[in-house]
Design an enzyme around this catalytic site. Structure first.
Site, PDB file in Angstrom:
ATOM      1  N   GLY A   1       0.253  -4.968   0.938  1.00 30.70           N
ATOM      2  CA  GLY A   1      -1.008  -4.988   0.216  1.00 30.70           C
ATOM      3  C   GLY A   1      -0.891  -5.642  -1.141  1.00 30.70           C
ATOM      4  O   GLY A   1      -1.864  -6.220  -1.649  1.00 30.70           O
TER       5      GLY A   1
ATOM      6  N   ALA B   1       0.855  -1.183   0.000  1.00 32.07           N
ATOM      7  CA  ALA B   1       0.000   0.000   0.000  1.00 32.07           C
ATOM      8  C   ALA B   1       0.893   1.236   0.000  1.00 32.07           C
ATOM      9  O   ALA B   1       2.059   1.190   0.408  1.00 32.07           O
ATOM     10  CB  ALA B   1      -0.913  -0.004   1.217  1.00 32.07           C
TER      11      ALA B   1
ATOM     12  N   GLU C   1       3.971  -5.696   7.406  1.00 32.55           N
ATOM     13  CA  GLU C   1       3.153  -4.651   8.034  1.00 32.55           C
ATOM     14  C   GLU C   1       3.483  -4.423   9.503  1.00 32.55           C
ATOM     15  O   GLU C   1       3.484  -3.276   9.983  1.00 32.55           O
ATOM     16  CB  GLU C   1       1.667  -4.987   7.888  1.00 32.55           C
TER      17      GLU C   1
ATOM     18  N   GLU D   1      -1.344  -9.245  -0.506  1.00 34.97           N
ATOM     19  CA  GLU D   1      -2.741  -9.532  -0.202  1.00 34.97           C
ATOM     20  C   GLU D   1      -3.607  -9.483  -1.457  1.00 34.97           C
ATOM     21  O   GLU D   1      -4.577 -10.237  -1.583  1.00 34.97           O
ATOM     22  CB  GLU D   1      -3.248  -8.545   0.850  1.00 34.97           C
TER      23      GLU D   1
END
Length: 247
Positions: free
Chosen positions: A108, A65, A131, A111
């Site tokens: 991210g 992200a 993370e 994911e």
């Protein structure tokens, strides 16, 4: 044309859609604009179901992200499920999805790959969720999808101890379906999409729903889904063609 913010490039076909993440200046980090673009892609694939092939660019799938945006997010943003809602939508797309991963798929980005039905990789692909080192958790699916994909012990190493899986190890634990040379990745994704596309679209859609259904839904869900398929003209035509070839 899809209403996009220029964070992805889309090649639309009859039975599949190729979506290329395209923020090279940010290592394809997933920001709000990319989230919006991928929601637009989902809306189109829900409207007219096709196979999704999702890939990166310039040797990067997605490095995570966007940290600049993530740093400013607060409680309300987490409760809104900005990334988790998108990845869940991708996982629930009617037709199968393929992540073609070259280079890092981290945070991210990992994911996003976990949310797809299939993962192909090049030798330089890497999967990880760092993370916790940034003071947050992998809250967009990794804490449960990764456990389902590779098992709890390895998921804990990745999520709690920062282990990063190289491509060959990801293949060994079946996180990825195939590892191919970098220049063969597009062709490998096309081959897999073509194999999927040979099947009856409605059969694919109902099989995907059956795979996602909770244990308590079986076998009743399967019986009802099969009842729908038994009444289709495509079932009759495909079985007739099979018997004629066999004869």
């Amino acid at each position: 044309m899809l209403p996009l913010n220029d964070t992805v490039k889309v090649e639309d076909g009859t039975d599949r859609m190729l979506v290329r993440l395209d923020r090279p200046q940010a290592r394809n980090a997933i920001d709000a604009a990319m989230v919006a673009d991928l929601h637009a892609v989902c809306a189109e694939l829900e409207r007219r179901p096709r196979i999704l092939v999702l890939t990166g660019s310039d040797g990067i799938f997605a490095a995570g992200a966007d940290i600049r945006e993530l740093r400013e997010r607060r409680r309300e943003d987490a409760l809104a499920g900005i990334n988790s809602g998108l990845f869940d939508r991708i996982a629930r797309l009617p037709m199968p999805t393929i992540a073609a991963v070259d280079g890092p798929a981290l945070g991210g980005g990992a994911e996003l790959a976990y949310a797809c039905d299939f993962r192909l990789a090049t030798p330089r692909a890497r999967f990880g969720n760092p993370e916790a080192g940034l003071g947050i958790m992998a809250a967009a699916g990794a804490c449960w999808r990764l456990r389902e994909l590779v098992g709890e012990p390895l998921a804990k190493e990745i999520l709690l101890a920062g282990r990063v899986l190289p491509a060959e190890e990801a293949l060994a634990v079946r996180l990825v379906n195939e590892v191919v040379p970098q220049d063969e990745l597009p062709a490998a994704a096309d081959r897999l999409a073509a194999r999927i596309a040979k099947n009856a679209p409605l059969a694919l859609r109902l099989t995907k729903l059956a795979l996602a259904a909770p244990p308590g839904a079986h076998p009743r869900f399967d019986d009802v889904a099969q009842a729908v398929l038994f009444e289709t003209e495509e079932k009759h035509e495909r079985m007739t063609a099979f018997l004629e070839r066999r004869g």
